[in-house]
Scaffold this motif. Sequence first.
Motif, PDB file in Angstrom:
ATOM      1  N   ALA A 223       0.833  -1.202   0.000  1.00 58.47           N
ATOM      2  CA  ALA A 223       0.000   0.000   0.000  1.00 58.47           C
ATOM      3  C   ALA A 223       0.870   1.256   0.000  1.00 58.47           C
ATOM      4  CB  ALA A 223      -0.926   0.005   1.218  1.00 58.47           C
ATOM      5  N   GLN A 224       1.910   1.276   0.830  1.00 61.09           N
ATOM      6  CA  GLN A 224       2.808   2.427   0.867  1.00 61.09           C
ATOM      7  C   GLN A 224       3.637   2.523  -0.411  1.00 61.09           C
ATOM      8  OE1 GLN A 224       3.097   4.987   3.064  1.00 61.09           O
ATOM      9  NE2 GLN A 224       1.226   4.121   3.945  1.00 61.09           N
ATOM     10  N   PHE A 225       4.032   1.388  -0.938  1.00 64.14           N
ATOM     11  CA  PHE A 225       4.814   1.392  -2.172  1.00 64.14           C
ATOM     12  C   PHE A 225       4.008   1.968  -3.334  1.00 64.14           C
ATOM     13  CE2 PHE A 225       6.354  -0.481  -6.116  1.00 64.14           C
ATOM     14  CZ  PHE A 225       7.715  -0.205  -6.031  1.00 64.14           C
ATOM     15  N   SER A 226       2.749   1.642  -3.397  1.00 59.30           N
ATOM     16  CA  SER A 226       1.921   2.102  -4.511  1.00 59.30           C
ATOM     17  C   SER A 226       1.730   3.616  -4.495  1.00 59.30           C
ATOM     18  CB  SER A 226       0.556   1.409  -4.491  1.00 59.30           C
ATOM     19  OG  SER A 226      -0.189   1.802  -3.340  1.00 59.30           O
ATOM     20  N   GLN A 227       1.885   4.248  -3.341  1.00 62.25           N
ATOM     21  CA  GLN A 227       1.698   5.698  -3.245  1.00 62.25           C
ATOM     22  C   GLN A 227       2.883   6.469  -3.807  1.00 62.25           C
ATOM     23  OE1 GLN A 227       0.482   7.118   0.629  1.00 62.25           O
ATOM     24  NE2 GLN A 227      -0.934   5.410   0.930  1.00 62.25           N
ATOM     25  N   ASP A 228       4.080   6.142  -3.312  1.00 60.61           N
ATOM     26  CA  ASP A 228       5.261   6.922  -3.723  1.00 60.61           C
ATOM     27  C   ASP A 228       6.547   6.110  -3.614  1.00 60.61           C
ATOM     28  OD1 ASP A 228       5.490   6.694  -1.009  1.00 60.61           O
ATOM     29  OD2 ASP A 228       5.547   8.839  -0.583  1.00 60.61           O
ATOM     30  N   LEU A 233       7.442   7.147   3.970  1.00 63.00           N
ATOM     31  CA  LEU A 233       7.734   6.289   5.114  1.00 63.00           C
ATOM     32  C   LEU A 233       9.243   6.160   5.324  1.00 63.00           C
ATOM     33  CD1 LEU A 233       5.819   3.160   6.161  1.00 63.00           C
ATOM     34  CD2 LEU A 233       8.296   3.092   6.177  1.00 63.00           C
ATOM     35  N   PHE A 234       9.994   6.046   4.242  1.00 61.06           N
ATOM     36  CA  PHE A 234      11.457   5.974   4.314  1.00 61.06           C
ATOM     37  C   PHE A 234      12.010   7.206   5.024  1.00 61.06           C
ATOM     38  CE2 PHE A 234      15.641   6.640   2.091  1.00 61.06           C
ATOM     39  CZ  PHE A 234      16.284   5.497   2.549  1.00 61.06           C
ATOM     40  N   GLU A 235      11.554   8.383   4.621  1.00 62.42           N
ATOM     41  CA  GLU A 235      12.036   9.619   5.227  1.00 62.42           C
ATOM     42  C   GLU A 235      11.602   9.726   6.685  1.00 62.42           C
ATOM     43  OE1 GLU A 235      10.587  12.665   2.658  1.00 62.42           O
ATOM     44  OE2 GLU A 235      12.058  12.240   1.067  1.00 62.42           O
ATOM     45  N   ALA A 236      10.388   9.270   6.998  1.00 62.14           N
ATOM     46  CA  ALA A 236       9.911   9.320   8.372  1.00 62.14           C
ATOM     47  C   ALA A 236      10.738   8.413   9.287  1.00 62.14           C
ATOM     48  CB  ALA A 236       8.434   8.922   8.430  1.00 62.14           C
ATOM     49  N   MET A 237      11.061   7.229   8.807  1.00 61.76           N
ATOM     50  CA  MET A 237      11.836   6.300   9.626  1.00 61.76           C
ATOM     51  C   MET A 237      13.251   6.826   9.845  1.00 61.76           C
ATOM     52  SD  MET A 237      10.520   2.518   8.381  1.00 61.76           S
ATOM     53  CE  MET A 237      10.933   1.735   9.943  1.00 61.76           C
ATOM     54  N   LEU A 238      13.868   7.358   8.795  1.00 65.51           N
ATOM     55  CA  LEU A 238      15.214   7.912   8.951  1.00 65.51           C
ATOM     56  C   LEU A 238      15.194   9.118   9.890  1.00 65.51           C
ATOM     57  CD1 LEU A 238      16.669   7.644   5.337  1.00 65.51           C
ATOM     58  CD2 LEU A 238      17.372   6.342   7.346  1.00 65.51           C
ATOM     59  N   GLY A 239      14.168   9.970   9.765  1.00 71.94           N
ATOM     60  CA  GLY A 239      14.071  11.137  10.642  1.00 71.94           C
ATOM     61  C   GLY A 239      13.976  10.738  12.101  1.00 71.94           C
ATOM     62  N   ALA A 255      20.663   2.308  -1.047  1.00 68.71           N
ATOM     63  CA  ALA A 255      20.534   1.809  -2.414  1.00 68.71           C
ATOM     64  C   ALA A 255      19.618   2.724  -3.217  1.00 68.71           C
ATOM     65  CB  ALA A 255      19.982   0.384  -2.400  1.00 68.71           C
ATOM     66  N   ALA A 256      20.113   3.237  -4.336  1.00 66.44           N
ATOM     67  CA  ALA A 256      19.366   4.222  -5.127  1.00 66.44           C
ATOM     68  C   ALA A 256      18.024   3.720  -5.659  1.00 66.44           C
ATOM     69  CB  ALA A 256      20.234   4.727  -6.276  1.00 66.44           C
ATOM     70  N   PRO A 257      17.852   2.416  -5.955  1.00 67.46           N
ATOM     71  CA  PRO A 257      16.542   1.995  -6.477  1.00 67.46           C
ATOM     72  C   PRO A 257      15.400   2.112  -5.475  1.00 67.46           C
ATOM     73  CG  PRO A 257      18.237   0.444  -7.142  1.00 67.46           C
ATOM     74  CD  PRO A 257      18.864   1.358  -6.122  1.00 67.46           C
ATOM     75  N   ILE A 258      15.681   2.280  -4.181  1.00 71.44           N
ATOM     76  CA  ILE A 258      14.596   2.354  -3.206  1.00 71.44           C
ATOM     77  C   ILE A 258      14.159   3.807  -3.018  1.00 71.44           C
ATOM     78  CG2 ILE A 258      15.385   0.272  -2.037  1.00 71.44           C
ATOM     79  CD1 ILE A 258      16.406   1.956   0.249  1.00 71.44           C
ATOM     80  N   ALA A 259      12.895   3.967  -2.602  1.00 74.55           N
ATOM     81  CA  ALA A 259      12.312   5.283  -2.363  1.00 74.55           C
ATOM     82  C   ALA A 259      12.541   6.175  -3.583  1.00 74.55           C
ATOM     83  CB  ALA A 259      12.873   5.891  -1.082  1.00 74.55           C
ATOM     84  N   ASP A 260      13.161   7.355  -3.365  1.00 76.98           N
ATOM     85  CA  ASP A 260      13.389   8.293  -4.470  1.00 76.98           C
ATOM     86  C   ASP A 260      14.889   8.458  -4.715  1.00 76.98           C
ATOM     87  OD1 ASP A 260      12.359  10.027  -6.420  1.00 76.98           O
ATOM     88  OD2 ASP A 260      12.668  11.784  -5.138  1.00 76.98           O
ATOM     89  N   GLY A 261      15.648   7.380  -4.525  1.00 84.31           N
ATOM     90  CA  GLY A 261      17.097   7.463  -4.499  1.00 84.31           C
ATOM     91  C   GLY A 261      17.761   7.990  -5.753  1.00 84.31           C
ATOM     92  N   PHE A 262      17.201   7.691  -6.918  1.00 81.17           N
ATOM     93  CA  PHE A 262      17.839   8.152  -8.145  1.00 81.17           C
ATOM     94  C   PHE A 262      17.731   9.665  -8.332  1.00 81.17           C
ATOM     95  CE2 PHE A 262      17.790   3.648  -9.612  1.00 81.17           C
ATOM     96  CZ  PHE A 262      19.131   3.571  -9.948  1.00 81.17           C
ATOM     97  N   ASN A 263      16.911  10.319  -7.506  1.00 78.17           N
ATOM     98  CA  ASN A 263      16.813  11.783  -7.539  1.00 78.17           C
ATOM     99  C   ASN A 263      17.573  12.427  -6.384  1.00 78.17           C
ATOM    100  OD1 ASN A 263      15.148  12.067  -9.870  1.00 78.17           O
ATOM    101  ND2 ASN A 263      13.389  11.375  -8.669  1.00 78.17           N
ATOM    102  N   ALA A 264      18.361  11.649  -5.665  1.00 74.26           N
ATOM    103  CA  ALA A 264      19.163  12.200  -4.569  1.00 74.26           C
ATOM    104  C   ALA A 264      20.244  13.130  -5.128  1.00 74.26           C
ATOM    105  CB  ALA A 264      19.814  11.066  -3.777  1.00 74.26           C
ATOM    106  N   PRO A 265      20.745  14.062  -4.318  1.00 69.19           N
ATOM    107  CA  PRO A 265      21.786  14.984  -4.789  1.00 69.19           C
ATOM    108  C   PRO A 265      23.041  14.287  -5.293  1.00 69.19           C
ATOM    109  CG  PRO A 265      20.857  15.747  -2.716  1.00 69.19           C
ATOM    110  CD  PRO A 265      20.308  14.376  -2.951  1.00 69.19           C
ATOM    111  N   LYS A 266      23.376  13.149  -4.694  1.00 68.29           N
ATOM    112  CA  LYS A 266      24.554  12.399  -5.118  1.00 68.29           C
ATOM    113  C   LYS A 266      24.173  10.950  -5.339  1.00 68.29           C
ATOM    114  CE  LYS A 266      27.142  13.717  -1.569  1.00 68.29           C
ATOM    115  NZ  LYS A 266      28.329  13.856  -0.674  1.00 68.29           N
ATOM    116  N   VAL A 267      24.491  10.450  -6.521  1.00 68.48           N
ATOM    117  CA  VAL A 267      24.299   9.028  -6.834  1.00 68.48           C
ATOM    118  C   VAL A 267      25.602   8.526  -7.442  1.00 68.48           C
ATOM    119  CG1 VAL A 267      23.012   7.327  -8.159  1.00 68.48           C
ATOM    120  CG2 VAL A 267      21.824   9.334  -7.249  1.00 68.48           C
ATOM    121  N   HIS A 268      26.167   7.496  -6.833  1.00 73.10           N
ATOM    122  CA  HIS A 268      27.415   6.958  -7.357  1.00 73.10           C
ATOM    123  C   HIS A 268      27.255   5.468  -7.657  1.00 73.10           C
ATOM    124  CE1 HIS A 268      28.622   4.904  -3.556  1.00 73.10           C
ATOM    125  NE2 HIS A 268      27.968   5.893  -2.979  1.00 73.10           N
TER     126      HIS A 268
END
Length: 316
Positions: A223-228, A233-239, A255-268
């Motif tokens: 259910a959470q995955f289908s939203q965004d 939830l990822f950001e809430a848990m890290l916070g 890992a960049a494939p999870i959450a919105d990782g490919f849009n992070a400021p740095k991806v290596h």
Amino acid sequence: MEFRALHPEELEPWFDHVGHVFSTSRQYFVNHWEGDPWKDPAGIRVAVDKGKIVSTLRVFSRAMFLHGEHVSMGGIGEVSTLPEYRRRGLATQLLKDAIRFMEEREIALSSLHGSQRIYSVEGWESVQRHQAMQHFSRRESTAWTIRPADFDSQNELAQIATLYDNYSRKFNGAFVRDNLAYWTDWVKTESPDAWVAEKSGKLEGYIAVAGKLSVEEFAVSDAQFSQDRGKQLFEAMLGHIIAQKDAETLEVEYAAPIADGFNAPKVHTYGGTMYRVINADKMPSRDALPALLYHQPAYLTQGLQSHHIFWPTDNF
């Protein structure tokens, strides 16, 4: 020189060998053995000279998610040779021996962590993983109750395992964990800093972290995955975790494939994972490497640059 499987009565000398060569705690290798529900002495391949173990590697018996399916996998680890026996080709012979062993066991695919030429010569190919680096700030969630995971609760453990299975199969490379003993004996030891997000008595998220601060593994409900893709939830848990560490902001690697990782400021990119097809007829696709790990069938496509993930918790 004799090349063969380890005899069960040689396990203690084998622990001595790997502990000595790697100059690390012998107990680390004991834990990797005792905490592995799929352990098999035949998977430990050794070179023996006059009754002494002088070189070894271990084939870890696993299954991994690939194109949404379970695929048998042999992980190559604990490759080690006594200094006085190096440059004699012993590791190469053991790799050839391991390939024959995996062929006989009808294992589909093999993986290892390394980039040495010895592996590419024997057919392993490097497949890049993408890692994101991003700053997150402390915050307390009002949407979820976030707390440490309780691996001693069978009910909670079953919920975590279900979250993990449903989420990890959306990617390629994550290990299948269909034995709860692996969670209690391996995961709990390797990634003890684990957290869950709960709402109305139901778990909707799971995360394990290490150091200051890297994500060892992550999972969210469908259910959470289908939203965004689980971003909120990822950001809430890290916070919440950052707040528990009494910090305001921390840079997090994940890992960049999870959450919105490919849009992070740095991806290596990280190129230390190598794969080799062992039995092609056991594979769900005839795609060649690395496309085999990057792409998913249409029903699992998420519009990502790469679907390749490996959770550090499973490292061998």
